[in-house]
Design an enzyme around this catalytic site. Structure first.
Site, PDB file in Angstrom:
ATOM      1  N   GLU A  52       0.823  -1.211   0.000  1.00 50.75           N
ATOM      2  CA  GLU A  52       0.000   0.000   0.000  1.00 50.75           C
ATOM      3  C   GLU A  52       0.859   1.264   0.000  1.00 50.75           C
ATOM      4  O   GLU A  52       0.534   2.239  -0.666  1.00 50.75           O
ATOM      5  CB  GLU A  52      -0.951   0.002   1.199  1.00 50.75           C
ATOM      6  CG  GLU A  52      -2.064  -1.030   1.099  1.00 50.75           C
ATOM      7  CD  GLU A  52      -2.970  -0.815  -0.110  1.00 50.75           C
ATOM      8  OE1 GLU A  52      -2.982   0.297  -0.668  1.00 50.75           O
ATOM      9  OE2 GLU A  52      -3.667  -1.763  -0.507  1.00 50.75           O
ATOM     10  N   TYR A 135      -6.092   6.831   4.105  1.00 50.80           N
ATOM     11  CA  TYR A 135      -6.280   5.821   3.065  1.00 50.80           C
ATOM     12  C   TYR A 135      -5.563   4.526   3.424  1.00 50.80           C
ATOM     13  O   TYR A 135      -6.154   3.431   3.410  1.00 50.80           O
ATOM     14  CB  TYR A 135      -5.789   6.314   1.693  1.00 50.80           C
ATOM     15  CG  TYR A 135      -5.575   5.128   0.786  1.00 50.80           C
ATOM     16  CD1 TYR A 135      -6.658   4.497   0.197  1.00 50.80           C
ATOM     17  CD2 TYR A 135      -4.308   4.565   0.625  1.00 50.80           C
ATOM     18  CE1 TYR A 135      -6.488   3.351  -0.552  1.00 50.80           C
ATOM     19  CE2 TYR A 135      -4.135   3.419  -0.115  1.00 50.80           C
ATOM     20  CZ  TYR A 135      -5.219   2.817  -0.709  1.00 50.80           C
ATOM     21  OH  TYR A 135      -5.052   1.676  -1.430  1.00 50.80           O
ATOM     22  N   ASP A 153      -9.672   5.827  -2.044  1.00 49.16           N
ATOM     23  CA  ASP A 153      -8.578   6.401  -2.824  1.00 49.16           C
ATOM     24  C   ASP A 153      -9.171   7.121  -4.026  1.00 49.16           C
ATOM     25  O   ASP A 153     -10.385   7.229  -4.168  1.00 49.16           O
ATOM     26  CB  ASP A 153      -7.592   5.307  -3.253  1.00 49.16           C
ATOM     27  CG  ASP A 153      -8.151   4.482  -4.390  1.00 49.16           C
ATOM     28  OD1 ASP A 153      -9.390   4.383  -4.488  1.00 49.16           O
ATOM     29  OD2 ASP A 153      -7.371   3.947  -5.182  1.00 49.16           O
ATOM     30  N   CYS A 208     -13.143   2.348 -15.035  1.00 47.20           N
ATOM     31  CA  CYS A 208     -13.645   3.712 -14.832  1.00 47.20           C
ATOM     32  C   CYS A 208     -12.457   4.647 -14.669  1.00 47.20           C
ATOM     33  O   CYS A 208     -12.324   5.354 -13.668  1.00 47.20           O
ATOM     34  CB  CYS A 208     -14.553   3.733 -13.597  1.00 47.20           C
ATOM     35  SG  CYS A 208     -15.614   5.193 -13.489  1.00 47.20           S
ATOM     36  N   CYS A 215     -16.385   2.677 -20.731  1.00 50.78           N
ATOM     37  CA  CYS A 215     -17.770   2.458 -20.313  1.00 50.78           C
ATOM     38  C   CYS A 215     -18.404   1.244 -21.002  1.00 50.78           C
ATOM     39  O   CYS A 215     -19.278   0.587 -20.439  1.00 50.78           O
ATOM     40  CB  CYS A 215     -18.597   3.710 -20.583  1.00 50.78           C
ATOM     41  SG  CYS A 215     -18.034   5.146 -19.629  1.00 50.78           S
ATOM     42  N   CYS A 218     -17.909  -1.632 -18.878  1.00 48.56           N
ATOM     43  CA  CYS A 218     -18.227  -1.473 -17.458  1.00 48.56           C
ATOM     44  C   CYS A 218     -19.431  -2.319 -17.075  1.00 48.56           C
ATOM     45  O   CYS A 218     -20.495  -2.224 -17.691  1.00 48.56           O
ATOM     46  CB  CYS A 218     -18.507  -0.010 -17.133  1.00 48.56           C
ATOM     47  SG  CYS A 218     -18.892   0.242 -15.383  1.00 48.56           S
ATOM     48  N   CYS A 224     -25.172   3.598 -13.920  1.00 45.19           N
ATOM     49  CA  CYS A 224     -24.249   4.722 -13.728  1.00 45.19           C
ATOM     50  C   CYS A 224     -24.968   6.059 -13.902  1.00 45.19           C
ATOM     51  O   CYS A 224     -25.527   6.353 -14.964  1.00 45.19           O
ATOM     52  CB  CYS A 224     -23.095   4.613 -14.723  1.00 45.19           C
ATOM     53  SG  CYS A 224     -21.910   5.966 -14.591  1.00 45.19           S
TER      54      CYS A 224
END
Length: 306
Positions: A52, A135, A153, A208, A215, A218, A224
DNA sequence: GAGCCGTGGTA
DNA sequence: TTACCAAGGCT
């Protein structure tokens, strides 16, 4: 003020995105579940924490090889804590933002000295560690310990902005409303919540996307809000572009690269070669010393901190 | 809270 | 080539 979609829509989003994630998640080593963890000598929460921190502002493709090397060198916090901070900075290589390496070393020392070498499974204690902000604490909590924390995030913020509020991009900085939305979207079930965090982040990272969202691929395009609104362009102020050439960051990077590549201490004359402007050069070297990234030695010599 | 902190890939 | 972008944190 917070967008909070009806519970039925939230559950439909959960199904859609979790199913997509199960079928499409990238095989990243730090995602291997504890039951399948293939490196018994590597402390898994530590592996997650290191991943991370490395991923802060750095793409997965550049992190993965460095992460493997770090796990070989320092499989537990105690291993890194026993090393010199300069070793962490050197092995950080060209990942960027080398203060992250220094803070990771400091975090390892804190884990050894204040937590008995065990990474705390507690968000507040995680966030108290050097280099661990909101985060990263939430991410380590969720991905290492299964804590039901909202991992927010920029990928999550962008995906949720489009899916729920219909905006093309989130605001420049994290708002309380976004945090509240992320929490509202979190599945109640603890394991499902951890998977959801990873799934939304993954969706933002690979579908995204910021510049050219895919899209057509997606799984949630029918749900959406941004698409329903006609995919409007971003209207708010654009994030100010960061300059690079000629900045202190460029000079600091060049100075540190010399020290990383040198087997031992180097004289100031070696550092003088990397930048023509003596004033800026000296200021940057002083700031690196101030940050603890460079250790000044007698007779005008410098090295990574020992 | 705006500005600063690295680096390299991509269009 | 320039500009944007990438799993933020700290002061």
């Amino acid at each position: 003020m917070t967008h909070r979609p009806p519970i039925g829509e939230v559950e439909a989003l959960h199904d859609t995105i979790l199913d997509w994630y199960d079928a499409n998640a990238r095989d990243l080593p730090w995602r291997i579940p504890a039951a399948d963890w293939p490196w018994p000598q590597v402390d898994r929460p530590w592996a997650v924490l290191v991943s991370e921190v490395m991923l802060q502002q750095t793409p997965v493709a550049r992190v993965e090889p460095m992460w493997h090397r770090w796990m070989q060198l320092w499989p537990t916090p105690a291993h890194l804590a026993a090393a010199a901070p300069g070793d962490a900075v050197r092995e950080w290589g060209r990942l960027g933002y080398p203060r992250r390496a220094l803070r990771l070393h400091a975090a390892a020392v804190a884990i050894r000295d204040e937590h008995g070498g065990v990474i705390p499974a507690d968000l507040q204690q995680l966030q108290a560690l050097p280099g661990i902000g909101g985060y990263t604490a939430a991410a380590v909590g969720a991905f290492a310990f299964g804590i039901r924390s909202a991992v927010v995030d920029v990928n999550v913020r962008r995906a949720e902005a489009r899916l729920v509020t219909g905006a093309a991009y989130p605001a420049p900085s994290l708002s309380a409303a976004e945090t509240a939305l992320a929490r509202a979207l979190l599945p109640l079930d603890e394991p499902a919540a951890a998977r959801w965090n990873a799934a939304v982040m993954e969706l933002g990272a690979v579908v995204c996307k910021a510049a050219r969202p895919l899209c057509a691929r997606c799984p949630a395009h029918a749900q959406c809000a941004w698409i329903r609104a006609g995919s409007p362009a971003h209207d708010g102020p654009r994030r100010a572009a960061q300059r690079w050439h000629g900045t202190d960051r460029q000079v600091r990077g060049k100075l540190l690269q010399v020290l990383r590549d040198a087997p031992a201490a180097v004289p100031r004359s070696a550092l003088d070669l990397v930048w023509p402007d003596a004033g800026q050069r000296d200021r940057c070297l002083a700031s690196l010393v101030e940050d603890g990234l460079v250790e000044p030695l007698p007779r005008e010599r410098f090295r990574l901190p020992g």
